[in-house]
Write a protein that holds these residues in place. Structure first.
Motif, PDB file in Angstrom:
ATOM      1  N   ASN A   1       0.826  -1.206   0.000  1.00  0.00           N
ATOM      2  CA  ASN A   1       0.000   0.000   0.000  1.00  0.00           C
ATOM      3  C   ASN A   1       0.858   1.253   0.000  1.00  0.00           C
ATOM      4  O   ASN A   1       0.558   2.221  -0.695  1.00  0.00           O
TER       5      ASN A   1
ATOM      6  N   PRO B   1     -13.460  -2.664 -11.711  1.00  0.00           N
ATOM      7  CA  PRO B   1     -12.232  -2.354 -10.968  1.00  0.00           C
ATOM      8  C   PRO B   1     -11.012  -2.211 -11.876  1.00  0.00           C
ATOM      9  O   PRO B   1     -10.216  -1.279 -11.716  1.00  0.00           O
TER      10      PRO B   1
ATOM     11  N   ALA C   1      -8.897   1.193 -12.508  1.00  0.00           N
ATOM     12  CA  ALA C   1      -7.449   1.220 -12.269  1.00  0.00           C
ATOM     13  C   ALA C   1      -6.742   1.857 -13.457  1.00  0.00           C
ATOM     14  O   ALA C   1      -5.848   2.695 -13.291  1.00  0.00           O
TER      15      ALA C   1
ATOM     16  N   ARG D   1      -7.408   5.600 -13.558  1.00  0.00           N
ATOM     17  CA  ARG D   1      -6.637   6.348 -12.554  1.00  0.00           C
ATOM     18  C   ARG D   1      -5.266   6.701 -13.108  1.00  0.00           C
ATOM     19  O   ARG D   1      -4.836   7.853 -13.033  1.00  0.00           O
TER      20      ARG D   1
ATOM     21  N   ASP E   1      -7.703  11.210  -8.603  1.00  0.00           N
ATOM     22  CA  ASP E   1      -7.451   9.807  -8.290  1.00  0.00           C
ATOM     23  C   ASP E   1      -8.413   9.320  -7.202  1.00  0.00           C
ATOM     24  O   ASP E   1      -9.037   8.265  -7.334  1.00  0.00           O
ATOM     25  N   GLY E   2      -8.542  10.131  -6.152  1.00  0.00           N
ATOM     26  CA  GLY E   2      -9.441   9.761  -5.057  1.00  0.00           C
ATOM     27  C   GLY E   2     -10.884   9.663  -5.527  1.00  0.00           C
ATOM     28  O   GLY E   2     -11.627   8.750  -5.136  1.00  0.00           O
TER      29      GLY E   2
ATOM     30  N   VAL F   1     -11.548   6.439  -7.142  1.00  0.00           N
ATOM     31  CA  VAL F   1     -11.692   5.355  -6.162  1.00  0.00           C
ATOM     32  C   VAL F   1     -13.118   5.347  -5.619  1.00  0.00           C
ATOM     33  O   VAL F   1     -13.755   4.286  -5.483  1.00  0.00           O
TER      34      VAL F   1
ATOM     35  N   ARG G   1     -15.426   3.927  -8.112  1.00  0.00           N
ATOM     36  CA  ARG G   1     -15.352   2.464  -8.155  1.00  0.00           C
ATOM     37  C   ARG G   1     -16.163   1.844  -7.025  1.00  0.00           C
ATOM     38  O   ARG G   1     -16.873   0.860  -7.208  1.00  0.00           O
TER      39      ARG G   1
ATOM     40  N   THR H   1      -5.434  -1.670  -3.277  1.00  0.00           N
ATOM     41  CA  THR H   1      -5.273  -0.603  -4.267  1.00  0.00           C
ATOM     42  C   THR H   1      -4.691  -1.145  -5.563  1.00  0.00           C
ATOM     43  O   THR H   1      -4.932  -0.618  -6.628  1.00  0.00           O
TER      44      THR H   1
END
Lengths: 222, 237
Positions: A60, B138, B142, B145, B198-199, B202, B205, B218
């Motif tokens: 992470n 997903p 990805a 992003r 980016d956030g 997420v 998603r 991630t």
């Protein structure tokens, strides 16, 4: 005149082939920047990626570093460093290294994680040391993916080293930036062609590396 | 560095700070959107006709190897010094990430699931839209992003071909007027925009895949040693 005329005129002009601003000099500079930055980035990213991947920890954190590294615009960093530190190699190398570390780091980690666990367990069961497992089992199996990480790092450096010319350094970007200022479109197009060719050459080098370095048993199919 | 003039944008940019942000987002996000619109059918073709996938990958990889500055410059002859000149290369770069992401995502749908959908009377179109695409979400996100974040940072290079870089023009001005605070402003603003985008993806998603655990990894689970991870990383320049 179209693109191809510009390109052929640029390469036919003898003045572009010699001296301080000649194609060999500029290509040499570009190669030098690329190798230097890639070397530093690999020195930082490979060990960290290999170890974190081996122990499977810190994924992470690495993903976060990757997003952060990608979010920093290289062009901005380059100019900022130049304005703050002055001209020199440090201000060019820093943004290029920051650019190349995330792909190498993340891909190396993912490559180590994606190694089939059963041979790794078998190696441990045969009494191999941790270092032995890492270098003799996991590394060869992960090599194709690790190389692809290095490849994208290298391609990114080749592309971005162009921008170094903006802060008075050499390299192939010189032709593009100078040409834009001098309204010499032939030079601009010639420079762009050279950079594109060099990026493609990088692809070819890594393809050859993959052929030589990767053991046939783990070569990717298709 | 003169902190008092951090938000004092030179008048030659003809925009306020917020105006530059709007311009930047438009130049960065429209290409990603265009890339998604093109890559959805393209990826579907690649899934349908397997022989098509390797050449498509090859072409996109080679196009991707053309540096952004060189790409911009080569396009000037056709599109002039306009936003389009910046947006076309960014669209191409986003294809390089999105096509493999969608193909891998759609291919990762288990055969049993497809068979079940078929047994329930789903035709090919419905199966694609209601089963395969949602399961591929997903992977697609990805890819989005990576494409979005790198697109936001690449727009700034447009400043080098004549004032087409939005926040990048601020970097250019920082150099011309020797005002490092402007470059810092641009770098920080772009970094924050990229991280916010980016956030946001997420969050999208999570909204689109309510069946997945909240704290999902991630990075995609490392069960595919092939293209996925490598291709995703390829686009980060």
């Amino acid at each position: 005149m179209n693109l191809f005329h510009f390109i052929s005129d640029f390469f036919r002009d003898g003045a572009h082939w010699q001296g301080y601003d000649g194609i060999p000099t500029r290509v040499g500079e570009h190669v030098q920047y690329t190798l230097q930055a890639l070397g530093i980035a690999a020195l930082i990213a490979l060990p960290v990626g290999l170890v974190t991947g081996h122990y499977g920890r810190g994924g992470n954190a690495l993903a976060f570093i990757a997003v952060a590294g990608r979010a920093l615009p290289t062009f901005g960093l380059l100019v900022l460093m130049t304005l703050m530190v002055g001209f020199g190699m440090v201000n060019v190398m820093t943004p290029l290294v920051i650019l190349a570390v995330p792909p190498i780091l993340v891909t190396t980690y993912e490559a180590m994680r994606s190694v089939d666990p059963s041979p790794v367990d078998a190696a441990r069961g045969m009494g191999m040391s941790e270092a032995g497992v890492l270098f003799q089992v996991e590394l060869p199996a992960a090599l194709p993916l690790i190389l692809s990480g290095l490849r994208s790092g290298a391609i990114q450096i080749v592309s971005t080293a162009t921008i170094a010319a903006y802060v008075s350094l050499g390299g192939l970007g010189r032709y593009i930036i100078d040409g834009l200022y001098q309204r010499d479109y032939e030079k601009v197009v010639g420079g762009a062609t050279l950079v594109a060719a060099m990026a493609l050459a990088t692809l070819a080098v890594f393809w050859a590396l993959g052929r030589f370095a990767v053991s046939p048993g783990v070569r990717r199919h298709g | 560095m003169n902190w008092d003039r951090f938000f004092d944008i030179p008048s030659d940019l003809q925009h306020s700070w917020l105006g530059l942000i709007g311009l930047h987002l438009r130049e960065a996000l429209l290409p990603v959107l265009a890339g998604l619109v093109i890559s959805l059918p393209l990826a579907q073709l690649c899934v349908r006709f397997r022989w098509l996938y390797p050449p498509v990958l090859w072409v996109t990889t080679v196009l991707y190897a053309i540096p952004s500055l060189a790409f911009f410059v080569l396009l000037i002859d056709y599109t002039g010094q306009t936003e389009l000149t910046v947006m076309i290369p960014l669209t191409v770069y986003s294809l390089v990430v999105l096509v493999p992401a969608i193909v891998d995502g759609v291919r990762s749908v288990p055969q049993e699931t497809l068979a079940a959908a078929k047994a329930m009377g789903f035709g090919p179109v419905r199966r694609y839209v209601q089963v395969q695409l949602p399961i591929a979400v997903p992977a697609i996100i990805a890819g989005l992003r990576v494409a979005t974040v790198s697109s936001i940072s690449l727009v700034s290079v447009g400043a080098l071909i004549g004032n087409q870089g939005a926040l990048g023009n601020l970097i250019n001005d920082a150099n011309i007027y020797n005002r490092p605070e402007l470059a810092l402003n641009a770098v920080l603003t772009m970094a924050v925009l990229a991280i916010l985008a980016d956030g946001l993806l997420v969050v999208v998603r999570m909204l689109l895949t309510p069946w997945m655990p909240r704290r999902a990894r991630t990075t995609p689970k490392a069960d595919r040693p092939d293209a996925a991870a490598a291709a995703l990383e390829d686009a980060a320049r």
